[in-house]
Design an enzyme around this catalytic site. Sequence first.
Site, PDB file in Angstrom:
ATOM      1  N   ASN A   1       3.024   6.699   9.874  1.00 26.60           N
ATOM      2  CA  ASN A   1       3.014   5.356   9.245  1.00 26.60           C
ATOM      3  C   ASN A   1       4.059   5.047   8.379  1.00 26.60           C
ATOM      4  OD1 ASN A   1       2.189   3.248   7.636  1.00 26.60           O
ATOM      5  ND2 ASN A   1       0.905   4.256   6.230  1.00 26.60           N
ATOM      6  N   TRP A   2       4.926   3.982   8.868  1.00 32.08           N
ATOM      7  CA  TRP A   2       6.197   3.630   8.024  1.00 32.08           C
ATOM      8  C   TRP A   2       5.958   3.169   7.002  1.00 32.08           C
ATOM      9  CZ3 TRP A   2      10.463   2.093  12.457  1.00 32.08           C
ATOM     10  CH2 TRP A   2      10.381   3.128  13.450  1.00 32.08           C
ATOM     11  N   LYS A   3       5.127   2.588   6.745  1.00 29.43           N
ATOM     12  CA  LYS A   3       4.629   1.696   5.681  1.00 29.43           C
ATOM     13  C   LYS A   3       5.649   0.516   5.702  1.00 29.43           C
ATOM     14  CE  LYS A   3       2.869   5.656   3.258  1.00 29.43           C
ATOM     15  NZ  LYS A   3       2.190   6.165   2.082  1.00 29.43           N
TER      16      LYS A   3
ATOM     17  N   HIS B   1      -6.069   1.324   5.017  1.00 33.15           N
ATOM     18  CA  HIS B   1      -5.114   2.278   4.304  1.00 33.15           C
ATOM     19  C   HIS B   1      -5.488   2.190   2.788  1.00 33.15           C
ATOM     20  CE1 HIS B   1      -1.769   4.354   2.787  1.00 33.15           C
ATOM     21  NE2 HIS B   1      -1.793   5.111   3.873  1.00 33.15           N
TER      22      HIS B   1
ATOM     23  N   GLU C   1      -3.519   2.268   0.342  1.00 30.89           N
ATOM     24  CA  GLU C   1      -2.700   1.348  -0.457  1.00 30.89           C
ATOM     25  C   GLU C   1      -3.237  -0.125  -0.336  1.00 30.89           C
ATOM     26  OE1 GLU C   1       0.787   2.676   1.539  1.00 30.89           O
ATOM     27  OE2 GLU C   1       0.682   4.634   0.212  1.00 30.89           O
TER      28      GLU C   1
ATOM     29  N   GLU D   1      -7.711  10.587   4.477  1.00 33.18           N
ATOM     30  CA  GLU D   1      -6.899  10.724   3.699  1.00 33.18           C
ATOM     31  C   GLU D   1      -7.269  10.853   2.148  1.00 33.18           C
ATOM     32  OE1 GLU D   1      -2.895   9.211   5.690  1.00 33.18           O
ATOM     33  OE2 GLU D   1      -3.975   7.505   4.871  1.00 33.18           O
TER      34      GLU D   1
ATOM     35  N   GLY E   1       3.020   9.718   6.457  1.00 32.42           N
ATOM     36  CA  GLY E   1       3.812   8.547   5.647  1.00 32.42           C
ATOM     37  C   GLY E   1       5.280   9.109   5.674  1.00 32.42           C
ATOM     38  N   GLY E   2       5.670   9.268   4.654  1.00 39.49           N
ATOM     39  CA  GLY E   2       7.112   9.908   4.195  1.00 39.49           C
ATOM     40  C   GLY E   2       7.727  10.725   5.243  1.00 39.49           C
TER      41      GLY E   2
HETATM   42  C1  PEP Z   1       0.040   7.661   4.569  1.00 40.36           C
HETATM   43  O1  PEP Z   1       0.758   6.672   4.417  1.00 40.36           O
HETATM   44  O2  PEP Z   1      -0.868   7.636   5.362  1.00 40.36           O
HETATM   45  C2  PEP Z   1       0.438   9.037   4.180  1.00 40.36           C
HETATM   46  C3  PEP Z   1      -0.395  10.041   4.396  1.00 40.36           C
HETATM   47  O3  PEP Z   1       1.270   9.034   3.542  1.00 40.36           O
HETATM   48  P1  PEP Z   1       2.301  10.605   3.236  1.00 40.36           P
HETATM   49  O4  PEP Z   1       2.435  11.303   4.286  1.00 40.36           O
HETATM   50  O5  PEP Z   1       3.590   9.986   2.459  1.00 40.36           O
HETATM   51  O6  PEP Z   1       1.228  11.355   1.918  1.00 40.36           O
END
Ligand code: PEP
Length: 250
Positions: A9-11, A94, A96, A166, A233-234
């Site tokens: 997930n590049w956000k 998500h 966010e 998550e 994500g990151g």
């Molecule tokens: C996400 O954005 O779904 C996520 C799990 O982010 P991160 O891996 O950065 O915690």
Amino acid sequence: MKNKIIAGNWKMNKTRAEAEALITELIPLVADTPNTVIICVPFTDLCKAVKLTRGTNIHVGAQNCHWKESGAFTGEIAPSMLKELGVEYVVIGHSERRTYFGETDATVLARTKAALNADLKPIVCIGETLAERQSGKMEEVLTRQIIEGFEDVTAEELQRVIVAYEPVWAIGTGVTATDEQANDAIKFVRGIFARNYGQDVADALYIQYGGSMNDGNAKGLLAMSDVDGGLIGGASLVATKFAAIVHAHE
Ligand code: PEP
């Protein structure tokens, strides 16, 4: 044993030029994996991602879609618009989006149904906050998110859905759930789906873990019996790190 589904997930990251560089680097790094690889990129990178990954084993997803097919919904994107581009997956609900954009279980359900109707595969996110976990409400929250967020999703439709567990406290914080915490929560989630849809449907359902998964902890998390993959994500923003996660359990 199921193969794993690893989704990035590049956000809100990566310009078109940056996306091209990342995808070009990633393609050979994951070409030989038996796992499913998905990259969920910003809307503006979708065309480029679909074009660059054509003929490879990388699938492309978006990060949201609306529940209507057209209309006065400024700033929103219809599922059919994504489908037309060659997009296969879409992240829905998500944390966010729940936190910053007022997403609720009802809107998650509406978006999921619309995505399914457009023949997209939704990656539906659920998870508790730290306060909810600490006050002993984790099971209550997950149960509500599933009951309300999947209310009229049929068993047939569920076969095209991926669920991402998550925990909000682990997303982008560097704090990861332990292997056991992730597995226990996913087992609990699977149990709710089993009650609602039957054990076979629940067993076939892919349930990912997401929350600070990286190239260091992925092996342990993905080795757990109920963890069917990861939403990352990151660490998905660096090709070598994301590829290491893709290969962590084969
Ligand atoms: C996400 O954005 O779904 C996520 C799990 O982010 P991160 O891996 O950065 O915690």
